[in-house]
Design an enzyme around this catalytic site. Structure first.
Site, PDB file in Angstrom:
ATOM      1  N   GLU A 198       0.838  -1.218   0.000  1.00  0.00           N
ATOM      2  CA  GLU A 198       0.000   0.000   0.000  1.00  0.00           C
ATOM      3  C   GLU A 198       0.868   1.261   0.000  1.00  0.00           C
ATOM      4  O   GLU A 198       0.818   2.089   0.908  1.00  0.00           O
ATOM      5  CB  GLU A 198      -0.977   0.002   1.185  1.00  0.00           C
ATOM      6  CG  GLU A 198      -2.034  -1.082   1.050  1.00  0.00           C
ATOM      7  CD  GLU A 198      -3.205  -0.959   2.023  1.00  0.00           C
ATOM      8  OE1 GLU A 198      -3.203  -0.067   2.883  1.00  0.00           O
ATOM      9  OE2 GLU A 198      -4.138  -1.767   1.898  1.00  0.00           O
ATOM     10  N   GLU A 318      -5.194  -8.876  -0.148  1.00  0.00           N
ATOM     11  CA  GLU A 318      -5.965  -8.555   1.060  1.00  0.00           C
ATOM     12  C   GLU A 318      -7.419  -8.448   0.653  1.00  0.00           C
ATOM     13  O   GLU A 318      -7.768  -7.608  -0.193  1.00  0.00           O
ATOM     14  CB  GLU A 318      -5.494  -7.236   1.695  1.00  0.00           C
ATOM     15  CG  GLU A 318      -4.140  -7.348   2.362  1.00  0.00           C
ATOM     16  CD  GLU A 318      -3.720  -6.092   3.105  1.00  0.00           C
ATOM     17  OE1 GLU A 318      -4.593  -5.350   3.585  1.00  0.00           O
ATOM     18  OE2 GLU A 318      -2.489  -5.865   3.176  1.00  0.00           O
TER      19      GLU A 318
END
Ligand code: AHR
Length: 513
Positions: A198, A318
């Site tokens: 991220e 995820e």
């Protein structure tokens, strides 16, 4: 933490619904096998966060809780039943603050540091008892592959390069010698290596072009023997990120990651509760889950443009439900109900559908964090409905997908939201049998389903069904078996199988010839 996501995103009769809707027809073609459903689609994620690793998985060798070299015997035993194919570690956001040298050598000499990435909810002590060697011990016990995520945010090219060399070098390099001194002569096998996480947010607030340059620089210096070089994964974001990364990193990346969580609500500030929710949150959760299909199509369209040979995978590393924190337990601890089992199963069907573009996914997370398989409280452990969904779908790992069509599907509507009533997926498993998975999204109506299979003399079916009276049925430490799968079987007549699929159900059947 700054979180921006892509979308707000029986023959044996069971406690059953009073009304049956119309008949849904499913036809499968067993004679036209499609692509293989990569087993790594059923991967898991274990982050140093909350009680995900410490307590949930690892209690240390001196604990009174029965363990093997520190890893809980009960939890590891239960995970083995899932044939966990792949584990991503150590983060998540944690990865971009993790310094691997803190986690090698004698455990009592390792530093205590602050884990600032407990998903924005708490700062916790990181004791570094679980490091590289301990992680690979778990991987060995599970018979899984390793997906290690490296540190771009606060690390350096040298540090990452050294870690990859430490894990994979089979020569006499100083780092291979250090690994041997620390008890592991042979190299560790790293299937995937993630270059940061991220990067648009917790990994460093970067722009995609900046990260693309950094990625190239890091990847360039990751030394590993060619035969055991990990597949390198670039950390993505929205479709702009996928566009930039797939253009810039051609030939340098095996995949671009995408994170897609399901929340019941319409904002990250008020996500919704794990239990005690109303039907409106049941349907919104399922509708938001089904957005995964469009997310994959959107990223897939970008990849089709920049990577027509399909060399770059879309790694959904995820996914899963994320509810409001109750604060009662460790960070991101949440209960897990029948609704979560449907979320898992609907996602599996979507992943099967896109298996050529999606070779790997890891649910967030394995134990005690978000949509977990297992919850623990000191020496106690419970298996969640999500655990059972993963267990029921084991035959789909490395199975060959089969074309399936649904005619006259029901729909389930509440207010202005409508979702398809039945979701289904079929595959021929490695054991040679054809498996059919079914989901009924309607929380109160059973549905009659007929199944026919081209190229097969269908005689019957048997398997498991997971269903419940309450939408939020769940297991607790006091009642660990409140919800679990039941046996189910059906006979075919005239080559057609008739199934009464209970309301709010997940079913997996092996079809018999
Ligand atoms: O899974 C929890 C957190 O969610 C991860 O650390 C991060 O990557 C994501 O935002």
């Amino acid at each position: 933490m700054n979180i921006i996501k892509h979308s707000l995103a029986v023959l044996g009769m069971l406690a059953a619904p009073a009304f049956a809707a119309g008949e849904v027809s499913i036809s499968i073609d067993a004679g036209k096998p499609g692509p293989v459903i990569n087993k790594n689609v059923y991967g898991q994620f274990a982050e140093h966060l909350g009680a995900g690793v410490y307590e949930g998985l690892y209690v240390g060798p001196k604990s009174d809780i029965p363990n093997t070299r520190g890893w809980r015997n009960d939890v590891v035993g239960a995970l083995k039943e899932l044939h966990v194919p792949l584990v991503r570690w150590p983060g998540g956001c944690f990865a971009d603050t993790y310094h691997w040298r803190d986690g090698i050598g004698p455990q009592d000499e390792r530093p205590n540091v602050i884990n600032t990435n407990a998903a924005g909810v708490a700062e916790v002590n990181e004791i570094n008892a679980v490091g590289t060697h301990e992680f690979f011990d778990l991987i060995d016990m599970l018979g899984a592959e390793a997906y290690v995520n490296g540190n771009v945010g606060t690390g350096s090219v040298q540090e990452m390069s050294d870690w990859v060399e430490y894990m994979t070098s089979d020569g006499g390099s100083p780092l291979a010698r250090l690994r041997a001194q620390n008890g592991h002569e042979k190299p560790f096998k790293v299937a995937y290596f993630g270059i940061g996480n991220e990067l648009w947010g917790c990994g460093g607030n970067m722009k995609p072009d900046y990260y693309a340059n950094l990625y190239s620089n890091y990847e360039h210096f990751l030394r590993a023997p060619e035969k055991s070089r990990p597949k390198m994964i670039a950390s993505g974001g929205d479709t702009t990120w996928t566009d930039v990364l797939s253009k810039e990193l051609k030939g340098r990346t095996a995949g671009i990651s995408v994170h897609q969580y399901t929340i019941p609500g319409s904002s990250w500030e008020v996500k919704g509760k794990d239990l005690g929710f109303k039907e409106g949150e049941w349907i919104s959760t399922l509708a938001n889950t089904l957005k995964m299909d469009q997310i994959i199509k959107d990223h897939g369209a970008v990849l089709d443009k920049n990577d027509p040979d399909k060399k770059i995978g879309l790694m959904i590393d995820e996914w899963g439900t994320w509810y409001d924190e109750t604060g009662a337990r460790s960070a991101l601890f949440q209960q897990n109900s029948m609704r979560d089992a449907l979320v898992a199963a609907l996602n599996f069907h979507i992943f099967h559908e896109h298996t050529e573009r999606v070779p790997m996914t890891t649910i967030a997370q394995m134990v005690n964090v978000l949509q977990a398989m297992i919850l623990t409280d000191k020496e106690k452990m419970v298996l969640t409905p999500t655990y059972y969904a993963f267990q029921m779908y084991v035959p789909f790992q490395d199975a060959r997908s089969l074309p399936l069509a649904i005619k006259d599907n029901t729909s389930y509507t509440l207010g202005t939201t409508t979702v398809p009533g039945v979701s289904a997926s079929a595959a021929r498993a490695k054991d040679g049998k054809v498996y059919l998975a079914l989901v009924n999204t309607d929380p109160s109506k059973a549905v009659d389903v007929t199944v026919s299979v081209a190229d097969m003399k269908l005689k019957g079916a048997s398997g498991k069904v997971l269903t419940s009276a309450a939408m939020d049925a769940h297991n607790t430490f006091q009642q660990p078996q409140a919800i679990k799968p039941a046996a189910f079987s059906a006979r075919a007549a005239g080559g057609k199988l008739s199934i009464k699929l209970p309301a709010k159900a997940v079913m997996v059947l092996a079809l018999a010839e």
